[in-house]
Design a protein around this motif. Structure first.
Motif, PDB file in Angstrom:
ATOM      1  N   LEU A 145      41.266  52.116  35.253  1.00  0.00           N
ATOM      2  CA  LEU A 145      41.452  50.767  35.782  1.00  0.00           C
ATOM      3  C   LEU A 145      42.946  50.493  35.845  1.00  0.00           C
ATOM      4  O   LEU A 145      43.620  50.466  34.824  1.00  0.00           O
ATOM      5  N   VAL A 146      43.452  50.321  37.059  1.00  0.00           N
ATOM      6  CA  VAL A 146      44.884  50.085  37.275  1.00  0.00           C
ATOM      7  C   VAL A 146      45.108  48.595  37.493  1.00  0.00           C
ATOM      8  O   VAL A 146      44.462  47.965  38.341  1.00  0.00           O
ATOM      9  N   GLU A 178      40.202  53.870  30.866  1.00  0.00           N
ATOM     10  CA  GLU A 178      41.631  53.791  30.560  1.00  0.00           C
ATOM     11  C   GLU A 178      42.268  52.703  31.425  1.00  0.00           C
ATOM     12  O   GLU A 178      42.135  52.707  32.648  1.00  0.00           O
ATOM     13  N   ILE A 179      42.950  51.771  30.802  1.00  0.00           N
ATOM     14  CA  ILE A 179      43.561  50.644  31.497  1.00  0.00           C
ATOM     15  C   ILE A 179      45.075  50.851  31.502  1.00  0.00           C
ATOM     16  O   ILE A 179      45.707  50.938  30.455  1.00  0.00           O
ATOM     17  N   ALA A 197      36.994  42.905  44.655  1.00  0.00           N
ATOM     18  CA  ALA A 197      37.381  42.691  43.253  1.00  0.00           C
ATOM     19  C   ALA A 197      38.848  43.021  43.026  1.00  0.00           C
ATOM     20  O   ALA A 197      39.405  43.933  43.634  1.00  0.00           O
ATOM     21  N   LYS A 198      39.459  42.281  42.135  1.00  0.00           N
ATOM     22  CA  LYS A 198      40.798  42.567  41.644  1.00  0.00           C
ATOM     23  C   LYS A 198      40.659  43.158  40.239  1.00  0.00           C
ATOM     24  O   LYS A 198      39.655  42.925  39.558  1.00  0.00           O
ATOM     25  N   ALA A 199      41.684  43.858  39.800  1.00  0.00           N
ATOM     26  CA  ALA A 199      41.652  44.392  38.443  1.00  0.00           C
ATOM     27  C   ALA A 199      41.493  43.265  37.427  1.00  0.00           C
ATOM     28  O   ALA A 199      40.801  43.418  36.412  1.00  0.00           O
ATOM     29  N   GLN A 200      42.117  42.114  37.703  1.00  0.00           N
ATOM     30  CA  GLN A 200      42.034  40.996  36.773  1.00  0.00           C
ATOM     31  C   GLN A 200      40.606  40.484  36.642  1.00  0.00           C
ATOM     32  O   GLN A 200      40.197  40.043  35.559  1.00  0.00           O
ATOM     33  N   LEU A 221      39.049  42.844  34.202  1.00  0.00           N
ATOM     34  CA  LEU A 221      39.566  42.599  32.853  1.00  0.00           C
ATOM     35  C   LEU A 221      38.987  41.316  32.259  1.00  0.00           C
ATOM     36  O   LEU A 221      38.644  41.269  31.068  1.00  0.00           O
ATOM     37  N   ASN A 222      38.867  40.282  33.080  1.00  0.00           N
ATOM     38  CA  ASN A 222      38.271  39.027  32.593  1.00  0.00           C
ATOM     39  C   ASN A 222      36.806  39.226  32.209  1.00  0.00           C
ATOM     40  O   ASN A 222      36.323  38.655  31.223  1.00  0.00           O
ATOM     41  N   LEU A 223      36.114  40.036  33.000  1.00  0.00           N
ATOM     42  CA  LEU A 223      34.708  40.312  32.708  1.00  0.00           C
ATOM     43  C   LEU A 223      34.583  41.138  31.424  1.00  0.00           C
ATOM     44  O   LEU A 223      33.689  40.891  30.596  1.00  0.00           O
TER      45      LEU A 223
END
Length: 305
Positions: A70-71, A297-298, A268-271, A274-276
Motif C-alpha cells: 500500500l503506497v 506493507e505500507i 479509492a485513495k490510499a487514505q 488507511l482510514n478503513l
C-alpha cells in the motif's frame, strides 16, 4: 531536474520514468508518484543504479509486482526500483534452482508442478514475485517460502552483495531479517524442491488455486491479506464477527467474500484504505480485545492535500 535523476536517465539501465504514478504498479491500484521509477534490465544495471543512489545519498525503495503493498497518496521519495523483466532468470539443476527476484510466483509454481517437483504448491494464485515472497516469507496452506529456500542473494544498502543462508534470513511468520534488521534487495534465491508424483502435485496446485479463487476477491483490485492472523484467531473471522464485511470508506471496501481483504471499489485513495484499516483495528480491539497488525506493507509519504 536533480543531478541524480539525470545520471540515472543517462545510465542506460533499463526502463526509467519520472514522476510515475505507482497506482499503475500496485495490485490495489492506489498510490501516488515515485520521483523516479527504474526497472533494471539486468543485475548489472541494478548495481549501477545503486552506485548512483549511494553516490548522491538518495532514498530508495524496491518493489516487485506490487501485491501486499500500500503506497501513500503522496508517493515515494527518491528512486523506486521495480524488479521485473531483466531480473527474472531461472537456472535449473535437477531439484535445485536459482530464481531471479522478478520471476512470477504463479508462473514458477505452475512450471515446477509440471516437472514433478513439489514444495511450491502453496503459492498457487499468489500474485507476487519471487523476491517479494522471500522478503516477507509468503505462505499459505500450512507452508511458506522458508520451507524451500536454501539461500538468498541480497544487495544491501551500502552496496555490498552477500548470500544469506536460510538460518541467516531469520524467517518467521510473514517476515525475514530484511524487513527490519538488515534492509536490502532480494536479487535471487536458491530453492530446493522435492521430486514427487506429477499428477498429485498438479492436482494439489489446482486445488489451492481454486480455493483462493473461490474464497478471495482477486477479481477486484486488492493487496492480498491486510492483517496478520493473531493466532490462534484469524483476522478474517474477527472482521466478520464484528459485522464489518462490506463496510466502506471512500472507495475502499471490506470484501463481502473475505473479511481480511480490502478492495478498491472504484476511485479509492490510499487514505481511504488507511482510514478503513484504523476503523477495523478500533472495532476489533473494542469487541474482542485483540490488537491487529497489518501484513500489507505500507510505504511512502502522506499526501500534502
Amino acid at each position: 531536474m536533480k543531478e541524480w535523476m539525470k545520471e540515472i536517465q543517462n545510465a542506460n539501465v533499463g526502463i526509467v520514468k519520472i514522476n510515475e504514478e505507482l497506482a499503475s504498479h500496485t495490485t490495489m491500484k492506489v498510490g501516488g508518484p515515485a520521483d523516479i521509477l527504474v526497472e533494471p534490465d539486468s543485475l548489472q544495471s541494478l548495481k549501477k543504479v545503486m552506485e548512483i543512489v549511494r553516490k548522491h545519498n538518495t532514498p530508495w525503495t524496491a518493489i516487485g509486482r506490487g501485491s501486499n503493498l500500500l503506497v501513500h497518496d503522496g508517493g515515494i521519495e527518491g528512486v523506486v526500483i521495480k524488479l521485473g523483466k531483466g531480473i527474472d532468470h531461472l537456472e535449473e539443476n535437477g531439484d535445485k534452482m536459482v530464481v531471479g527476484a522478478g520471476y512470477s510466483l504463479i508462473v514458477l509454481a505452475t512450471q515446477l508442478s509440471r516437472k514433478g517437483l513439489k514444495g511450491l504448491e502453496f503459492a498457487a494464485g499468489i500474485p507476487g514475485s519471487l523476491g517479494g515472497a522471500v522478503y516477507m516469507n509468503a505462505g499459505a496452506h500450512g507452508s511458506d517460502m522458508s520451507q524451500i529456500v536454501t539461500k538468498v542473494h541480497i544487495l544491501f544498502e551500502d552496496g555490498t552483495m552477500e548470500w544469506l543462508t536460510n538460518d541467516e534470513m531469520k524467517f518467521a511468520y510473514r517476515t525475514s531479517v530484511l524487513q527490519q534488521e538488515r534492509p536490502g534487495i532480494v536479487l535471487e534465491a536458491e530453492l530446493l524442491l522435492e521430486p514427487g508424483d506429477k499428477t498429485e502435485i498438479t492436482d494439489q496446485l489446482k486445488k489451492n488455486k481454486d480455493y483462493r479463487r473461490d474464497t478471495q476477491p482477486w477479481n477486484h483490485p486488492c493487496a492480498g491479506s491486510i492483517f496478520r492472523n493473531p493466532l490462534p484467531k484469524y483476522a478474517g473471522q474477527l472482521v466478520e464477527s464484528s459485522g464489518l464485511k462490506g463496510h466502506q470508506v471512500g472507495g475502499a471496501r471490506i470484501s463481502d467474500m473475505h473479511g481480511n481483504f480490502i478492495v478498491n471499489a472504484g476511485g479509492a485513495k490510499a487514505q481511504d484504505v488507511l482510514n478503513l484499516i484504523q476503523h477495523i483495528k478500533g472495532k476489533i480491539k473494542e469487541e474482542h480485545d485483540v490488537e491487529m497488525h497489518t501484513e500489507v506493507e505500507i510505504i511512502g509519504r502522506e499526501s500534502k492535500e
